[in-house]
Design a protein around this motif. Structure first.
Motif, PDB file in Angstrom:
ATOM      1  N   PRO A   1       1.058  -6.639 -12.115  1.00 12.99           N
ATOM      2  CA  PRO A   1      -0.352  -6.940 -11.861  1.00 12.99           C
ATOM      3  C   PRO A   1      -1.007  -5.842 -11.032  1.00 12.99           C
ATOM      4  N   PRO A   2      -2.315  -5.734 -11.118  1.00 12.31           N
ATOM      5  CA  PRO A   2      -2.990  -4.709 -10.319  1.00 12.31           C
ATOM      6  C   PRO A   2      -2.835  -5.000  -8.821  1.00 12.31           C
ATOM      7  N   GLY A   3      -2.609  -3.973  -8.054  1.00 11.85           N
ATOM      8  CA  GLY A   3      -2.438  -4.109  -6.613  1.00 11.85           C
ATOM      9  C   GLY A   3      -1.037  -4.493  -6.188  1.00 11.85           C
ATOM     10  N   SER A   4      -0.101  -4.549  -7.120  1.00  7.04           N
ATOM     11  CA  SER A   4       1.257  -4.966  -6.756  1.00  7.04           C
ATOM     12  C   SER A   4       1.965  -3.904  -5.913  1.00  7.04           C
ATOM     13  N   GLY A   5       1.609  -2.667  -6.082  1.00  8.10           N
ATOM     14  CA  GLY A   5       2.215  -1.602  -5.273  1.00  8.10           C
ATOM     15  C   GLY A   5       1.911  -1.782  -3.797  1.00  8.10           C
ATOM     16  N   GLN A   6       0.684  -2.183  -3.486  1.00  6.33           N
ATOM     17  CA  GLN A   6       0.306  -2.414  -2.095  1.00  6.33           C
ATOM     18  C   GLN A   6       1.022  -3.637  -1.527  1.00  6.33           C
ATOM     19  N   LEU A   7       1.229  -4.664  -2.364  1.00 13.55           N
ATOM     20  CA  LEU A   7       1.940  -5.851  -1.913  1.00 13.55           C
ATOM     21  C   LEU A   7       3.404  -5.531  -1.632  1.00 13.55           C
ATOM     22  N   VAL A   8       4.030  -4.739  -2.487  1.00 16.36           N
ATOM     23  CA  VAL A   8       5.418  -4.336  -2.265  1.00 16.36           C
ATOM     24  C   VAL A   8       5.520  -3.496  -0.994  1.00 16.36           C
ATOM     25  N   ASN A   9       4.547  -2.647  -0.765  1.00 15.02           N
ATOM     26  CA  ASN A   9       4.519  -1.837   0.451  1.00 15.02           C
ATOM     27  C   ASN A   9       4.406  -2.727   1.688  1.00 15.02           C
ATOM     28  N   LEU A  10       3.572  -3.760   1.633  1.00 15.92           N
ATOM     29  CA  LEU A  10       3.423  -4.692   2.736  1.00 15.92           C
ATOM     30  C   LEU A  10       4.724  -5.441   3.001  1.00 15.92           C
ATOM     31  N   VAL A  11       5.399  -5.885   1.945  1.00 15.54           N
ATOM     32  CA  VAL A  11       6.674  -6.582   2.107  1.00 15.54           C
ATOM     33  C   VAL A  11       7.722  -5.658   2.717  1.00 15.54           C
ATOM     34  N   ASN A  12       7.727  -4.387   2.321  1.00 12.88           N
ATOM     35  CA  ASN A  12       8.661  -3.423   2.919  1.00 12.88           C
ATOM     36  C   ASN A  12       8.390  -3.249   4.410  1.00 12.88           C
ATOM     37  N   TYR A  13       7.111  -3.181   4.796  1.00 11.81           N
ATOM     38  CA  TYR A  13       6.777  -3.068   6.216  1.00 11.81           C
ATOM     39  C   TYR A  13       7.225  -4.311   6.975  1.00 11.81           C
ATOM     40  N   LEU A  14       7.000  -5.493   6.390  1.00 13.65           N
ATOM     41  CA  LEU A  14       7.397  -6.733   7.063  1.00 13.65           C
ATOM     42  C   LEU A  14       8.916  -6.822   7.223  1.00 13.65           C
ATOM     43  N   SER A  15       9.657  -6.396   6.202  1.00 12.54           N
ATOM     44  CA  SER A  15      11.115  -6.425   6.317  1.00 12.54           C
ATOM     45  C   SER A  15      11.587  -5.432   7.385  1.00 12.54           C
ATOM     46  N   TRP A  16      10.926  -4.305   7.497  1.00 11.47           N
ATOM     47  CA  TRP A  16      11.254  -3.334   8.535  1.00 11.47           C
ATOM     48  C   TRP A  16      10.993  -3.935   9.916  1.00 11.47           C
ATOM     49  N   LEU A  17       9.884  -4.661  10.068  1.00 10.71           N
ATOM     50  CA  LEU A  17       9.573  -5.293  11.345  1.00 10.71           C
ATOM     51  C   LEU A  17      10.582  -6.383  11.698  1.00 10.71           C
ATOM     52  N   VAL A  18      11.051  -7.131  10.698  1.00  9.14           N
ATOM     53  CA  VAL A  18      12.062  -8.166  10.955  1.00  9.14           C
ATOM     54  C   VAL A  18      13.357  -7.528  11.439  1.00  9.14           C
ATOM     55  N   MET A  19      13.760  -6.434  10.821  1.00 10.73           N
ATOM     56  CA  MET A  19      14.974  -5.748  11.273  1.00 10.73           C
ATOM     57  C   MET A  19      14.805  -5.190  12.678  1.00 10.73           C
TER      58      MET A  19
END
Length: 95
Positions: free
Chosen positions: A21-39
């Motif tokens: 879907p359009p904008g999915s790259g930004q959503l994946v980027n956000l999830v990567n940032y959140l996983s980095w913050l959890v670690m």
């Protein structure tokens, strides 16, 4: 005769081509940032608990830091497992 024709129609495969879907790259980027913050939060919790453990042992106070260490380790295991499970769901199982 009509039941045979109906079975033949239901037995046909439906070809689906998934499209991101359009904008999915930004959503994946956000999830990567959140996983980095959890670690990072898990590592910070372990460092804090280790320092508190040393402080409690040095001053002879009540030892509560093992609870914090255990909670940080359990939280890290859950976060790591959730990432692996979601990756398996998104990529199709891997088996």
């Amino acid at each position: 005769m009509t039941t045979i024709a109906a079975v033949a129609v239901f037995a046909q495969q439906i070809h689906i081509t998934p499209v991101t879907p359009p904008g999915s790259g930004q959503l994946v980027n956000l999830v990567n940032y959140l996983s980095w913050l959890v670690m990072l939060a898990g590592i910070a919790a372990l460092i804090y608990a280790g320092g508190k453990f040393g402080w409690e042992r040095w001053h002879g106070g009540a030892v509560e830091s093992p609870k914090i260490i255990l909670a940080a380790l359990v939280g890290g295991i859950i976060a790591t497992s959730a990432g692996g499970i979601m990756n398996a769901v998104v990529t199709g199982g891997g088996g």
